[in-house]
Design a protein around this motif. Structure first.
Motif, PDB file in Angstrom:
ATOM      1  N   ASN A 105      13.174   2.797   3.421  1.00 41.56           N
ATOM      2  CA  ASN A 105      13.584   4.160   4.016  1.00 41.56           C
ATOM      3  C   ASN A 105      12.158   5.050   4.681  1.00 41.56           C
ATOM      4  O   ASN A 105      12.403   5.387   5.702  1.00 41.56           O
ATOM      5  CB  ASN A 105      14.642   5.051   3.514  1.00 41.56           C
ATOM      6  N   LEU A 106      11.011   5.353   3.463  1.00 40.37           N
ATOM      7  CA  LEU A 106      10.345   5.816   3.941  1.00 40.37           C
ATOM      8  C   LEU A 106       9.019   5.242   5.175  1.00 40.37           C
ATOM      9  O   LEU A 106       8.493   5.636   6.243  1.00 40.37           O
ATOM     10  CB  LEU A 106       9.648   5.719   2.528  1.00 40.37           C
ATOM     11  N   ALA A 156       5.154  11.479  -8.021  1.00 43.23           N
ATOM     12  CA  ALA A 156       5.237  10.464  -8.457  1.00 43.23           C
ATOM     13  C   ALA A 156       4.391   9.954  -6.660  1.00 43.23           C
ATOM     14  O   ALA A 156       4.222  10.366  -6.167  1.00 43.23           O
ATOM     15  CB  ALA A 156       6.446   9.328  -7.904  1.00 43.23           C
ATOM     16  N   GLN A 157       3.536   9.258  -6.980  1.00 39.49           N
ATOM     17  CA  GLN A 157       1.936   9.732  -6.090  1.00 39.49           C
ATOM     18  C   GLN A 157       2.711   8.601  -5.408  1.00 39.49           C
ATOM     19  O   GLN A 157       2.758   7.290  -6.055  1.00 39.49           O
ATOM     20  CB  GLN A 157       0.572   9.754  -7.092  1.00 39.49           C
ATOM     21  N   ARG A 158       2.492   8.518  -4.013  1.00 37.79           N
ATOM     22  CA  ARG A 158       2.814   7.465  -2.893  1.00 37.79           C
ATOM     23  C   ARG A 158       1.815   7.072  -1.912  1.00 37.79           C
ATOM     24  O   ARG A 158       0.903   8.713  -1.768  1.00 37.79           O
ATOM     25  CB  ARG A 158       3.993   7.504  -2.472  1.00 37.79           C
ATOM     26  N   PHE A 159       1.406   6.517  -1.207  1.00 39.36           N
ATOM     27  CA  PHE A 159       0.577   6.436  -0.817  1.00 39.36           C
ATOM     28  C   PHE A 159       0.637   5.218   0.789  1.00 39.36           C
ATOM     29  O   PHE A 159       1.254   4.519   0.374  1.00 39.36           O
ATOM     30  CB  PHE A 159      -0.610   5.513  -1.666  1.00 39.36           C
ATOM     31  N   SER A 180       2.728   0.365   5.481  1.00 41.92           N
ATOM     32  CA  SER A 180       3.431   0.121   3.891  1.00 41.92           C
ATOM     33  C   SER A 180       2.549   0.644   3.511  1.00 41.92           C
ATOM     34  O   SER A 180       2.012   2.175   3.478  1.00 41.92           O
ATOM     35  CB  SER A 180       1.748  -1.254   3.806  1.00 41.92           C
ATOM     36  N   VAL A 181       3.284   1.230   1.905  1.00 43.67           N
ATOM     37  CA  VAL A 181       3.751   2.647   1.437  1.00 43.67           C
ATOM     38  C   VAL A 181       3.456   1.808  -0.508  1.00 43.67           C
ATOM     39  O   VAL A 181       3.594   0.903  -0.829  1.00 43.67           O
ATOM     40  CB  VAL A 181       5.328   2.967   1.288  1.00 43.67           C
ATOM     41  N   VAL A 214       5.124  -2.181  -3.970  1.00 41.70           N
ATOM     42  CA  VAL A 214       4.570  -2.081  -3.148  1.00 41.70           C
ATOM     43  C   VAL A 214       5.030  -2.753  -1.665  1.00 41.70           C
ATOM     44  O   VAL A 214       5.695  -3.496  -1.984  1.00 41.70           O
ATOM     45  CB  VAL A 214       3.167  -3.002  -2.911  1.00 41.70           C
ATOM     46  N   ALA A 215       5.548  -1.978  -0.623  1.00 41.48           N
ATOM     47  CA  ALA A 215       6.178  -2.667   0.470  1.00 41.48           C
ATOM     48  C   ALA A 215       5.370  -2.412   1.796  1.00 41.48           C
ATOM     49  O   ALA A 215       4.457  -1.419   2.207  1.00 41.48           O
ATOM     50  CB  ALA A 215       7.844  -1.426   0.553  1.00 41.48           C
TER      51      ALA A 215
END
Lengths: 299, 183
Positions: free
Chosen positions: A25-26, B19-22, B49-50, B58-59
């Motif tokens: 979703n993000l 939670a750290q997200r990039f 991407s994240v 990782v997506a």
């Protein structure tokens, strides 16, 4: 007390996994709403058979079309090999300097006609919103046969005829596309005083995709001025796509390919079996390639 | 006792929430098909991407229609006849490093690792493992990867007529430069 603790712990543990499911979703959010893209490939070719479609070659792309119409199928079929011995042909090359504009030149056997044409795209059908594509098409046609009607004074302008056409096309589904094309043809010189200089008609056309690369097509052109000896052209065909080429095979009562001739002056009749095999073969050439995405440097 | 338990629970909760997200908004992806007859290339830099540091996930996601080809007709065919992008508008990948310790987030440098996860192309899911290079700089990662996908694995049909021009295995390059997400 211990219950409360475990409840809280469960919530806490659930949080990261929530986050996990959120990841896609993000990404959707980061990408933003998908731009409503224009509907592509309403037709495989820029023509159905003779009738123009709403398609233009892409910006920076040139297109060569080689077309043949053979002799009648029924007249001495063995002697003329189903008409293949007597062919009419047309050559055209066009180029799209912009995504909304295509200009080209053509030469057809019928009346030794040279033509210059332009297609202008006004509106593209959108996935949501605009339901149709709208394209304007024009051709100026120069008949270069010898004048042999005995009239002593003839002018260059007598050789010219113009076609104006508005094309309204819609891709109903992946498979089915339809179009309607109100048309006027202006002849500077007509055969008899009974023939108006401005002649109106409208084209109807469609395609039905059988597979990704094969489609059935049909087109019909209805004339309002209906002098004896001429018939409304009706054509049926098969489109085959092979990478850079589109092959269009068809049967039609129209044998001529320049606009003033095929639209208003088709002498062949379906009723009398005056039908012709024909094909259009198109090939595109990229003169100006689109900009590629820039590779980023990650190191 | 009650307080300690509560604090522990809150701490665990806080750990999850922070939670750290990039995020890499301009992820570059390239398809490359090479045959003796023809090389075909398509690129985009609008994939996203994240990387979730806490979960290690990782997506990647890309809009199929965003790929640009050198030849416009190829692009049309890619969308219409091969990837059916009206029906399957996106390709995605979601996975984790097979060994999370392969990357030291606290030390600048380039690390090689394996990324394992589920690729979805043309509506078909497939679990794959691909080699990646992770570059850490100031505790922020970049990732690059080059791997091959088989068209047949994703039910992407190549007609015999163009078999000579389109490779059965397509080389994919992915490059993403992440920024810390502010929440």
């Amino acid at each position: 007390m211990a219950h409360r603790f475990f409840a809280l712990l469960l919530v806490a543990l659930a949080l990261p996994s929530f986050a996990q499911d959120d990841l896609m979703n993000l990404l959707d959010a980061a990408q933003g709403p998908v731009k409503k893209s224009p509907v592509a490939a309403t037709f495989k070719g820029t023509r159905i058979v003779n009738l123009q479609t709403n398609e233009l070659p892409a910006s920076g792309v040139g297109q060569l079309i080689i077309s043949h119409r053979f002799g009648t199928i029924v007249e001495r079929p063995l002697y003329n090999f189903g008409g293949l011995d007597v062919a009419q042909m047309r050559l055209e090359y066009s180029y799209s300097p912009a995504h909304w504009l295509n200009v080209g030149l053509g030469r057809s056997s019928a009346n030794k006609t040279y033509d210059a044409f332009a297609k202008v795209r006004f509106v593209r059908q959108k996935e949501e919103g605009m339901p149709v594509s709208v394209v304007y098409y024009h051709s100026t046609n120069l008949n270069t046969t010898d004048f042999n009607d005995g009239v002593p004074q003839r002018y260059f302008t007598d050789r010219l005829a113009y076609a104006h056409q508005l094309i309204l096309a819609r891709k109903h589904s992946d498979a089915l596309s339809l179009e309607l094309a109100p048309t006027v043809v202006h002849y500077n010189l007509v055969a008899t005083p009974a023939d108006p200089n401005d002649q109106y008609g409208f084209g109807l056309g469609g395609r039905y995709k059988l597979t990704d690369r094969m489609a059935l097509t049909a087109e019909y052109f209805a004339r309002f001025h209906r002098p004896a000896g001429f018939y409304d052209p009706l054509s049926m065909g098969l489109d085959l796509e092979t990478g850079g080429h589109v092959f269009q095979f068809h049967i039609s009562n129209a044998r001529f390919m320049n606009d003033p001739s095929w639209m208003m002056q088709t002498p062949g009749s379906w009723g009398k079996g005056e039908l012709y095999f024909g094909f259009n073969l198109s090939r595109v050439f990229t003169h100006r390639a689109p900009k590629m995405a820039k590779e980023i440097d990650v190191l | 006792m009650k307080k300690i338990l509560l604090t522990t629970a809150l701490l665990v909760a806080a750990w999850g929430a922070s939670a750290q997200r990039f995020l890499a908004k301009e992820t570059y992806i390239r398809f490359f098909s090479s045959t003796p007859v023809e090389d075909i290339e398509a690129t985009t830099n609008t994939a996203v991407s994240v990387w979730d540091k806490a979960t290690g996930e990782v997506a990647f996601q890309v809009n199929i229609k965003s790929f640009t080809f050198e030849k416009a007709l190829m692009q049309e065919h890619f969308n219409e006849n091969y990837l059916h992008s009206d029906k399957y508008p996106k390709a995605t990948f979601k996975g984790k490093l097979t060994d999370a310790s392969a990357v030291n987030w606290d030390k600048d440098g380039a690390y090689t690792a394996q990324l394992k996860g589920t690729m979805n192309i043309h509506g078909v899911d497939k679990v794959i493992t691909v080699p990646v290079t992770v570059v850490i700089k100031d505790k922020t990662p970049s990732i690059s990867s080059k791997f091959k996908v088989k068209c047949v694995d994703y039910n992407i049909e190549i007609p015999t007529l163009v078999l000579a021009k389109i490779a059965e295995e397509i080389e994919v390059t992915v490059k993403a430069k992440f920024d810390l997400m502010k929440s």
